[in-house]
Design a protein around this motif. Structure first.
Motif, PDB file in Angstrom:
ATOM      1  N   CYS A 179      72.833   6.747 -14.911  1.00  0.00           N
ATOM      2  CA  CYS A 179      72.314   5.425 -14.542  1.00  0.00           C
ATOM      3  C   CYS A 179      73.445   4.556 -13.991  1.00  0.00           C
ATOM      4  CB  CYS A 179      71.725   4.745 -15.777  1.00  0.00           C
ATOM      5  SG  CYS A 179      72.960   4.408 -17.019  1.00  0.00           S
ATOM      6  N   SER A 180      73.058   3.409 -13.455  1.00  0.00           N
ATOM      7  CA  SER A 180      74.059   2.497 -12.915  1.00  0.00           C
ATOM      8  C   SER A 180      74.259   1.322 -13.868  1.00  0.00           C
ATOM      9  CB  SER A 180      73.579   1.953 -11.571  1.00  0.00           C
ATOM     10  OG  SER A 180      72.363   1.271 -11.777  1.00  0.00           O
ATOM     11  N   SER A 181      75.456   0.745 -13.837  1.00  0.00           N
ATOM     12  CA  SER A 181      75.706  -0.395 -14.708  1.00  0.00           C
ATOM     13  C   SER A 181      76.735  -1.328 -14.089  1.00  0.00           C
ATOM     14  CB  SER A 181      76.240   0.095 -16.047  1.00  0.00           C
ATOM     15  OG  SER A 181      76.471  -1.022 -16.885  1.00  0.00           O
ATOM     16  N   ARG A 182      76.754  -2.541 -14.548  1.00  0.00           N
ATOM     17  CA  ARG A 182      77.866  -3.427 -14.212  1.00  0.00           C
ATOM     18  C   ARG A 182      78.858  -3.389 -15.378  1.00  0.00           C
ATOM     19  NH1 ARG A 182      77.525  -7.659 -10.323  1.00  0.00           N
ATOM     20  NH2 ARG A 182      78.758  -8.875 -11.788  1.00  0.00           N
ATOM     21  N   VAL A 183      80.147  -3.514 -15.053  1.00  0.00           N
ATOM     22  CA  VAL A 183      81.151  -3.307 -16.092  1.00  0.00           C
ATOM     23  C   VAL A 183      81.087  -4.346 -17.202  1.00  0.00           C
ATOM     24  CG1 VAL A 183      82.764  -2.065 -14.600  1.00  0.00           C
ATOM     25  CG2 VAL A 183      82.953  -4.543 -14.793  1.00  0.00           C
ATOM     26  N   GLU A 184      80.606  -5.560 -16.879  1.00  0.00           N
ATOM     27  CA  GLU A 184      80.664  -6.607 -17.905  1.00  0.00           C
ATOM     28  C   GLU A 184      79.484  -6.533 -18.877  1.00  0.00           C
ATOM     29  OE1 GLU A 184      79.471  -6.976 -15.001  1.00  0.00           O
ATOM     30  OE2 GLU A 184      78.193  -8.732 -14.752  1.00  0.00           O
ATOM     31  N   VAL A 185      78.514  -5.658 -18.588  1.00  0.00           N
ATOM     32  CA  VAL A 185      77.332  -5.600 -19.452  1.00  0.00           C
ATOM     33  C   VAL A 185      77.529  -4.622 -20.618  1.00  0.00           C
ATOM     34  CG1 VAL A 185      74.861  -5.028 -19.493  1.00  0.00           C
ATOM     35  CG2 VAL A 185      75.829  -6.140 -17.488  1.00  0.00           C
ATOM     36  N   VAL A 186      78.341  -3.593 -20.393  1.00  0.00           N
ATOM     37  CA  VAL A 186      78.414  -2.528 -21.399  1.00  0.00           C
ATOM     38  C   VAL A 186      79.448  -2.833 -22.490  1.00  0.00           C
ATOM     39  CG1 VAL A 186      77.723  -0.759 -19.746  1.00  0.00           C
ATOM     40  CG2 VAL A 186      80.152  -1.207 -20.112  1.00  0.00           C
ATOM     41  N   ASP A 187      79.202  -2.268 -23.678  1.00  0.00           N
ATOM     42  CA  ASP A 187      80.252  -2.223 -24.688  1.00  0.00           C
ATOM     43  C   ASP A 187      80.217  -0.818 -25.275  1.00  0.00           C
ATOM     44  OD1 ASP A 187      78.185  -2.099 -26.536  1.00  0.00           O
ATOM     45  OD2 ASP A 187      78.275  -4.238 -27.008  1.00  0.00           O
ATOM     46  N   ARG A 228      76.404  10.478 -17.513  1.00  0.00           N
ATOM     47  CA  ARG A 228      77.262   9.739 -16.582  1.00  0.00           C
ATOM     48  C   ARG A 228      76.765   8.316 -16.388  1.00  0.00           C
ATOM     49  NH1 ARG A 228      79.315  12.256 -11.398  1.00  0.00           N
ATOM     50  NH2 ARG A 228      81.098  12.249 -12.783  1.00  0.00           N
ATOM     51  N   THR A 229      77.712   7.357 -16.308  1.00  0.00           N
ATOM     52  CA  THR A 229      77.339   6.006 -15.850  1.00  0.00           C
ATOM     53  C   THR A 229      78.065   5.767 -14.537  1.00  0.00           C
ATOM     54  OG1 THR A 229      79.076   5.281 -17.339  1.00  0.00           O
ATOM     55  CG2 THR A 229      76.840   4.660 -17.931  1.00  0.00           C
ATOM     56  N   ARG A 230      77.351   5.135 -13.638  1.00  0.00           N
ATOM     57  CA  ARG A 230      77.939   4.788 -12.331  1.00  0.00           C
ATOM     58  C   ARG A 230      78.210   3.284 -12.341  1.00  0.00           C
ATOM     59  NH1 ARG A 230      73.282   7.870 -11.358  1.00  0.00           N
ATOM     60  NH2 ARG A 230      72.099   5.973 -10.995  1.00  0.00           N
ATOM     61  N   PHE A 231      79.411   2.909 -11.966  1.00  0.00           N
ATOM     62  CA  PHE A 231      79.775   1.489 -11.945  1.00  0.00           C
ATOM     63  C   PHE A 231      80.073   1.055 -10.512  1.00  0.00           C
ATOM     64  CE2 PHE A 231      81.080   2.829 -16.245  1.00  0.00           C
ATOM     65  CZ  PHE A 231      80.494   1.834 -17.016  1.00  0.00           C
ATOM     66  N   GLY A 232      79.587  -0.108 -10.121  1.00  0.00           N
ATOM     67  CA  GLY A 232      79.954  -0.672  -8.828  1.00  0.00           C
ATOM     68  C   GLY A 232      81.258  -1.420  -9.002  1.00  0.00           C
ATOM     69  N   VAL A 233      82.363  -0.834  -8.562  1.00  0.00           N
ATOM     70  CA  VAL A 233      83.673  -1.478  -8.715  1.00  0.00           C
ATOM     71  C   VAL A 233      84.091  -2.125  -7.392  1.00  0.00           C
ATOM     72  CG1 VAL A 233      86.125  -1.061  -9.177  1.00  0.00           C
ATOM     73  CG2 VAL A 233      84.393   0.004 -10.619  1.00  0.00           C
ATOM     74  N   GLU A 234      83.953  -1.392  -6.339  1.00  0.00           N
ATOM     75  CA  GLU A 234      84.126  -1.860  -4.946  1.00  0.00           C
ATOM     76  C   GLU A 234      85.556  -2.133  -4.512  1.00  0.00           C
ATOM     77  OE1 GLU A 234      81.455  -1.172  -3.811  1.00  0.00           O
ATOM     78  OE2 GLU A 234      79.942  -1.668  -5.295  1.00  0.00           O
ATOM     79  N   GLY A 292      81.960 -10.909  -9.457  1.00  0.00           N
ATOM     80  CA  GLY A 292      81.873 -11.496 -10.797  1.00  0.00           C
ATOM     81  C   GLY A 292      82.547 -10.661 -11.867  1.00  0.00           C
ATOM     82  N   ILE A 293      83.487  -9.803 -11.475  1.00  0.00           N
ATOM     83  CA  ILE A 293      84.192  -8.977 -12.468  1.00  0.00           C
ATOM     84  C   ILE A 293      85.686  -9.000 -12.159  1.00  0.00           C
ATOM     85  CG2 ILE A 293      82.268  -7.438 -12.989  1.00  0.00           C
ATOM     86  CD1 ILE A 293      83.375  -5.397 -11.025  1.00  0.00           C
ATOM     87  N   THR A 294      86.484  -8.601 -13.153  1.00  0.00           N
ATOM     88  CA  THR A 294      87.929  -8.552 -12.932  1.00  0.00           C
ATOM     89  C   THR A 294      88.419  -7.131 -13.195  1.00  0.00           C
ATOM     90  OG1 THR A 294      88.285  -9.044 -15.249  1.00  0.00           O
ATOM     91  CG2 THR A 294      88.290 -10.926 -13.731  1.00  0.00           C
ATOM     92  N   PHE A 340      81.832   3.334  -7.589  1.00  0.00           N
ATOM     93  CA  PHE A 340      81.667   3.154  -6.147  1.00  0.00           C
ATOM     94  C   PHE A 340      82.734   2.190  -5.650  1.00  0.00           C
ATOM     95  CE2 PHE A 340      77.418   4.237  -7.635  1.00  0.00           C
ATOM     96  CZ  PHE A 340      77.108   5.272  -6.768  1.00  0.00           C
ATOM     97  N   PHE A 341      83.366   2.572  -4.567  1.00  0.00           N
ATOM     98  CA  PHE A 341      84.351   1.697  -3.926  1.00  0.00           C
ATOM     99  C   PHE A 341      83.998   1.541  -2.453  1.00  0.00           C
ATOM    100  CE2 PHE A 341      86.763   3.338  -7.524  1.00  0.00           C
ATOM    101  CZ  PHE A 341      87.482   2.223  -7.941  1.00  0.00           C
ATOM    102  N   MET A 342      84.533   0.477  -1.853  1.00  0.00           N
ATOM    103  CA  MET A 342      84.408   0.336  -0.405  1.00  0.00           C
ATOM    104  C   MET A 342      85.754  -0.030   0.189  1.00  0.00           C
ATOM    105  SD  MET A 342      80.869  -1.235   0.795  1.00  0.00           S
ATOM    106  CE  MET A 342      80.301  -2.328  -0.431  1.00  0.00           C
TER     107      MET A 342
END
Ligand code: B12
Ligand code: SF4
Length: 507
Positions: free
Chosen positions: A283-291, A305-311, A324-326, A347-349
């Motif tokens: 699944c996909s997640s944002r880094v600030e949501v998970v603990d 697997r978790t997929r994170f949008g890091v970019e 909205g993340i650091t 994921f990066f761009m």
């Protein structure tokens, strides 16, 4: 009524060219759930429905038209994103020539984002904006003569004077649990080949447990529908249905944001554990949501697997794209995911509007410094109705130049926008360098070797070799120079600090 729904063929540039391995995974690796939801709703009402995924079947335009004619449809529906829109137009025009009396409905992201531009093409009779299930029911009723076109909300169509009429907005549908499960039986089950390193078991199917996203990252199409989620019990019912009826063994949740809310994710996991559901999933997640507690529960429920949008690995770029993340939050989430055994992917761009040589190099170094198992790197592309497109329209020359306006090249795999200070060739090279530097390291290899559980997994890597050779060196097949590059990179990395990381990792 006989309704046929089509995922359009790739346009001639992509179709007739030698389709490279990246494109082929990008376009054919997962069923079009939007079409299958619409099909399910129409079937529930007693309509006779067929679906063709022309891209996945690698059909050309004449072949697709022939298949549509054989079905003898009363209505044709085409779903299109921006990148395949040229193919959608070509298909619709040929269908109009062959079946002039059959109405043509256009749905999907492109017409939703650019309705006037899309409907300027005479081949489309009605455009459906946003989510199409209920609108399409009324559109079909209209073609049955039961509903007037003017009374349907959420559509666009051309009036007699040639101007495009926008019907009133349809209120966002919130009761997702009332929808039937997607009509997956309408497409051949073995059509889709996931990226080899992205599946844990086969068959692998996609599903969604929620729709919309509350965030507004600069490169992403603006979510106007808001976030809505399904009841965890209903989600697990669909999983059980896929296992029972299709023998599914791996599931990709393709929600924009599966982990938007910890409580809901915990409930889905508890329900899977309670029902003893035997399936692996991602699944996909944002880094600030998970603990860590949440990630551990996901692992216990079969998530692999978790997929994170890091970019980006530059705080300045992260700020610009409103992520909205650091970097610190990214590092924490990925380390926890790795520690509980979730094999995190990010994921990066490259080529963000404020990107420079330095920020891209910083991003590559950052990706290597966190315990990631896989990365997908894309080239930033300006899509319509995205916050970054608005910035470009407002103050474009401040940031860089658009070098290609073609819709079919907005695939995120070739530069169409180049920030000042960089050349198109730099972006292409950084894209490859990112993959090379990330994958050609002992620590990445060790992580992958550790994930091999059976001979089928070994075979996956053989299958992936042409993908890797394309990503690293733009070659269709692995070659001696690739092997040489691999050895050189390993030697280089061994000397670098990375080798320390590997020792630490291997304990
Ligand atoms: C899974 C997924 C994929 C899968 C499957 C794609 C598919 N054909 O469904 C794969 C991996 C193949 C894929 C590939 C690509 N994808 Co993609 N993908 C998604 C994702 C994450 C989920 C799609 C989904 O299943 N949603 C759930 C279903 C229920 O919703 P839906 O698809 O929107 O369908 C509804 C409406 O759009 C409408 N509708 C759709 N079709 C039709 C047809 C008719 C006739 C009607 C009436 C209505 C209608 O009604 C549907 C039901 O409500 C979305 C983001 C998102 N969360 O939506 C991105 C997204 C669709 N992808 C996107 C992109 C850019 C790509 C790629 C170019 C790859 C890339 N570099 O990212 C390729 C292009 C592939 C292609 N053929 O166009 C963009 C599209 C933006 C745009 N302007 O077009 C999105 C929106 C991501 C984003 N936020 O930027 N993708
Ligand atoms: S990139 Fe992901 S988190 Fe950001 S707006 Fe798009 S779907 Fe939401």
């Amino acid at each position: 009524m006989r309704v046929i729904l089509i995922n359009p063929p790739l346009d001639s540039v992509l179709r007739d060219g030698n389709v490279d391995p990246v494109t082929s995974y990008l376009f054919y690796n997962s069923a079009p759930l939007g079409l299958l939801y619409i099909a399910a709703v129409l079937e529930r009402r007693g309509e006779t429905v067929a679906c063709i995924d022309a891209a996945a079947e690698k059909l050309d335009i004449p072949g697709t038209v022939k298949r549509i004619q054989e079905f003898k449809p009363d209505v044709i529906g085409i779903g299109s994103t921006t990148v395949v829109f040229d193919g959608a137009i070509e298909l619709a025009e040929k269908c109009k020539e062959a079946m002039p009396d059959v109405p043509m409905v256009l749905g999907g992201y492109h017409v939703t984002l650019l309705p006037d531009e899309a409907m300027a093409h005479d081949c489309f009779d009605i455009g459906v904006i946003h989510e199409g299930e209920h609108t399409m029911e009324e559109v079909v009723d209209h073609f049955k003569g039961l509903v007037k076109r003017e009374d349907i909300e959420g559509i666009v169509y051309k009036q007699d004077d040639g101007t495009v009429h926008h019907a009133p907005h349809r209120k966002t549908f919130r009761k997702l649990d009332e929808l039937p499960f997607p009509a997956r039986h309408l497409l051949p089950p073995n059509l889709y080949k996931p990226v080899p390193v992205d599946e844990h078991a086969m068959p692998k199917f996609a599903m969604v447990s929620s729709r919309g996203c509350p965030h507004a990252c600069a490169f992403c199409q603006k979510s106007r529908t808001g976030y809505r989620s399904r009841d965890p019990k209903h989600v697990v019912d669909e999983i059980e249905h896929m296992i029972r009826d299709f023998g599914v063994r791996d599931i990709a949740f393709v929600d924009s944001l599966f982990c938007a809310n910890k409580r809901r994710v915990m409930k889905i996991c508890d329900e899977m554990i309670r029902r003893n559901v035997k399936v692996s999933w991602t699944c996909s997640s944002r880094v600030e949501v998970v603990d860590k507690e949440m990630l551990q529960k996901m692992k216990d429920a079969g998530c692999w697997r978790t997929r994170f949008g890091v970019e980006s690995g530059s705080d300045q770029v992260l700020d610009f794209i409103s992520k909205g993340i650091t970097k610190e939050k990214i590092r924490n989430a990925i380390t926890w995911a790795h520690e509980v055994g979730l094999r995190p992917k990010a994921f990066f761009m490259v080529g963000h509007m404020p990107d420079t040589h330095e920020t891209i190099q910083e991003t590559i170094e950052f990706a290597k410094s966190i315990p990631l198992h896989d990365v997908t790197v894309q080239i930033n592309t300006l899509l319509p109705q995205t916050p970054q497109m608005e910035v470009w329209q407002r103050e474009g020359s401040k940031w860089g130049r658009v070098i290609n306006e073609s819709t079919s090249e907005r695939s995120f795999w070739e530069p169409t926008f180049v920030p000042w200070g960089l050349e198109s060739e730099d972006i292409i090279e950084y894209h490859r360098q990112f993959y090379r530097e990330f994958y050609f390291r002992p620590v990445t290899l060790a992580r992958h070797l550790e994930g091999i559980e059976n001979w089928r997994h070994v075979y996956k890597y053989v299958q992936a070799s042409n993908l890797f050779s394309f990503l690293f060196y733009n070659m269709e097949k692995p070659s001696l120079s690739m092997v040489k590059g691999f050895v050189d990179a390993m030697k280089k990395n061994r000397k670098a600090s990375d080798s320390a990381a590997m020792h630490e990792y291997l304990g």
